[in-house]
Design a protein around this motif. Structure first.
Motif, PDB file in Angstrom:
ATOM      1  N   CYS A   1       0.831  -1.209   0.000  1.00 35.18           N
ATOM      2  CA  CYS A   1       0.000   0.000   0.000  1.00 35.18           C
ATOM      3  C   CYS A   1       0.864   1.257   0.000  1.00 35.18           C
ATOM      4  O   CYS A   1       2.082   1.188  -0.010  1.00 35.18           O
ATOM      5  CB  CYS A   1      -0.923  -0.007   1.214  1.00 35.18           C
TER       6      CYS A   1
ATOM      7  N   ASN B   1       1.595   3.152   2.290  1.00 35.18           N
ATOM      8  CA  ASN B   1       2.488   3.207   3.451  1.00 35.18           C
ATOM      9  C   ASN B   1       3.628   2.207   3.351  1.00 35.18           C
ATOM     10  O   ASN B   1       4.333   1.966   4.339  1.00 35.18           O
ATOM     11  CB  ASN B   1       1.704   2.904   4.744  1.00 35.18           C
TER      12      ASN B   1
ATOM     13  N   LYS C   1       3.385  -0.978   3.124  1.00 37.91           N
ATOM     14  CA  LYS C   1       3.139  -2.190   3.905  1.00 37.91           C
ATOM     15  C   LYS C   1       2.448  -3.216   3.013  1.00 37.91           C
ATOM     16  O   LYS C   1       1.621  -2.857   2.169  1.00 37.91           O
ATOM     17  CB  LYS C   1       2.252  -1.856   5.097  1.00 37.91           C
TER      18      LYS C   1
ATOM     19  N   HIS D   1      -0.209  -6.116   2.302  1.00 35.11           N
ATOM     20  CA  HIS D   1      -1.490  -6.594   2.811  1.00 35.11           C
ATOM     21  C   HIS D   1      -1.891  -7.889   2.096  1.00 35.11           C
ATOM     22  O   HIS D   1      -1.778  -7.968   0.873  1.00 35.11           O
ATOM     23  CB  HIS D   1      -2.595  -5.569   2.519  1.00 35.11           C
TER      24      HIS D   1
ATOM     25  N   CYS E   1      -3.006  -0.911   9.629  1.00 35.31           N
ATOM     26  CA  CYS E   1      -2.364   0.110   8.805  1.00 35.31           C
ATOM     27  C   CYS E   1      -3.373   1.239   8.614  1.00 35.31           C
ATOM     28  O   CYS E   1      -4.566   0.978   8.485  1.00 35.31           O
ATOM     29  CB  CYS E   1      -1.996  -0.521   7.466  1.00 35.31           C
TER      30      CYS E   1
ATOM     31  N   CYS F   1      -3.757   3.141   6.058  1.00 43.29           N
ATOM     32  CA  CYS F   1      -3.929   3.506   4.648  1.00 43.29           C
ATOM     33  C   CYS F   1      -5.380   3.372   4.197  1.00 43.29           C
ATOM     34  O   CYS F   1      -5.741   3.802   3.110  1.00 43.29           O
ATOM     35  CB  CYS F   1      -3.045   2.627   3.763  1.00 43.29           C
TER      36      CYS F   1
HETATM   37 ZN   LIG Z   1      -1.650  -0.175   4.307  1.00 37.47          ZN
END
Ligand SMILES: [Zn+2]
Length: 460
Positions: free
Chosen positions: A287, A289, A291, A293, A344, A346
């Protein structure tokens, strides 16, 4: 393309080849972007911010439908799952058998739920060196592309925006190489395909000059190729223009911290990783950020230890909802992952992954064509049947040893010729290639199979 079309293509001039590439894409894209594609796209766009609870509910429903479909349409699953009570209940998933690549390879005809001419064939060998032919329904492919395009579109990408694509297709003729031209362009969809077969120090200059002139908004494909270009640029003090590339979307290979830093630093942009596979694994997507998923709407992800118990880090076993042609149910994909913690901000509430291990980038080196990456090496099985596994060992710059585990009933000298041609297409005409047939190719101490063993890296 078939072999006649390939011959016509090879003999055509550069601008006709560009047209052929464009026309070929129009046909391929028509299959991908028709049918249910638009509906899926709308659906996934609207579902970007579902709560974890809602995501899990959707996952459980899709799981149940998928298992029911597999039992009624695949002879293999009818046999293995048909008599299991509550097979369709996701909370009971641990009672279903685990399968792996070998299971697929030796049972594919009874696993398939459709005929080849009804679906789309994915002929890749995967990155583990075992040959495999996976069938997708058209709807599966449309949903998979919608999922990927929804991911990419969250970073502004859409088809038709200038894109540099580094794919495993070999589109160049000898004339192109003589003219230092390592790309073909689809002018309709504005995609420039850069060859990943000619990553050699003496050619990298032309790649980089062309990329700077082409000004791609997005870069997609094998990260190992982009990495070599970026490293060349850094070593030669070339400044890639800022505010050109909006995002890099790598495919097929592992992204190490070093690869990420070099690519983001040199091209002055962000890289967003994805994990999927040619067999049709569900998606793991990065994403804004940075990160990773799990995409629960695309399948079930189980992380298991040696005793097949749920763990935080371990083997990834997947059930993939977009594999109706060749259903993957509790499929041990041969990769390791580690789950993340927390949430997260996001907006995506899918669970987090700390790291996807496995698929470390490796390459073979040829004086003639340069570095041949793992993706291109594994594609040497295209058009070849009867190779269970192969491994390439390079102990000298000018020769390679290819170990082959073959299926005697299927493998012929004709297939060996195709295999050798595929190797030559990638490694050139001068490198020594010895093919050795063996009973069994040993795995590493870690238990992992390595497709490439390059023992000459320090000499390159
Ligand atoms: Zn995220």
């Amino acid at each position: 393309m078939g072999s006649l079309q390939e011959k016509i293509y090879e003999k055509s001039p550069h601008f006709i080849q560009n047209l052929i590439v464009s026309a070929y894409n129009v046909l391929a894209y028509k299959k991908r972007y028709s049918g249910k594609y638009a509906d899926f796209m709308k659906y996934y766009k609207a579902n970007r911010n579902l709560s974890l609870e809602e995501l899990k509910k959707i996952q459980a429903k899709k799981y149940s439908e998928f298992i029911e479909y597999a039992i009624s349409n695949s002879n293999y699953y009818k046999k293995t799952l048909g008599d299991l009570s509550k097979a369709k209940d996701i909370s009971n998933i641990q009672s279903l058998p685990i399968i792996n690549k070998e299971t697929l390879r030796s049972n594919y005809s009874s696993i398939y739920t459709i005929r080849k001419d009804e679906g789309i064939v994915s002929k890749t060998g995967g990155t583990t060196g075992k040959s495999l032919e996976v069938l997708y329904t058209h709807k599966d492919v449309q949903e998979r592309f919608a999922l990927l395009d929804n991911f990419r579109s969250s970073f502004g990408y859409e088809l038709g925006k200038n894109t540099a694509w580094f794919s495993g297709k070999n589109l160049l003729s000898n004339r192109d190489i003589k003219k230092n031209r390592f790309w073909k362009t689809d002018y309709i969809y504005k995609v420039r395909y850069y060859s990943t077969f000619h990553i050699h120090g003496k050619y990298l200059k032309y790649y980089l000059e062309n990329l700077i002139a082409y000004k791609p908004l997005y870069m997609v494909g094998f990260p190992s190729t982009m990495y070599e270009i970026a490293k060349y640029g850094l070593a030669h003090g070339i400044d890639f223009p800022a505010n050109t590339v909006k995002a890099i979307f790598p495919t097929a290979e592992t992204i190490t911290q070093d690869i990420r830093e070099v690519l983001e630093g040199f091209f002055k942009t962000n890289l967003y990783n994805q994990y999927a596979s040619s067999e049709g694994a569900p998606f793991i997507l990065e994403c804004e950020n940075k990160k990773l998923h799990l995409e629960l709407q695309s399948g079930v992800f189980e992380v298991l230890d040696e005793k097949n118990q749920q763990a935080k880090a371990g083997r990834l076993v997947v059930t993939s909802f977009n594999t109706h042609g060749t259903p993957l149910i509790r499929y041990d994909i041969g990769d390791q992952i580690e789950l993340g913690e927390g949430t997260c901000d996001c907006g995506n509430n899918n669970p987090l992954v700390k790291e996807v291990l496995g698929r470390i980038s490796d390459y073979i080196y040829s004086e003639e064509t340069g570095k041949i990456n793992l993706g291109n090496v594994s594609n040497c099985l295209k058009g070849v049947k009867g190779i269970i596994k192969f491994q390439i060992i390079q102990d000298a710059i000018n020769e390679i040893l290819v170990l082959v585990e073959k299926d005697e009933k299927v493998y012929t000298s004709e297939y060996e010729k195709v295999f050798l041609k595929n190797l030559r297409d990638r490694m050139g005409q001068t490198i020594g290639i010895e093919i050795q047939h063996v009973e069994e190719i040993p795995v590493e101490k870690s238990g992992k199979f390595r497709l490439i063993k390059n023992n000459v890296k320090e000499k390159i």
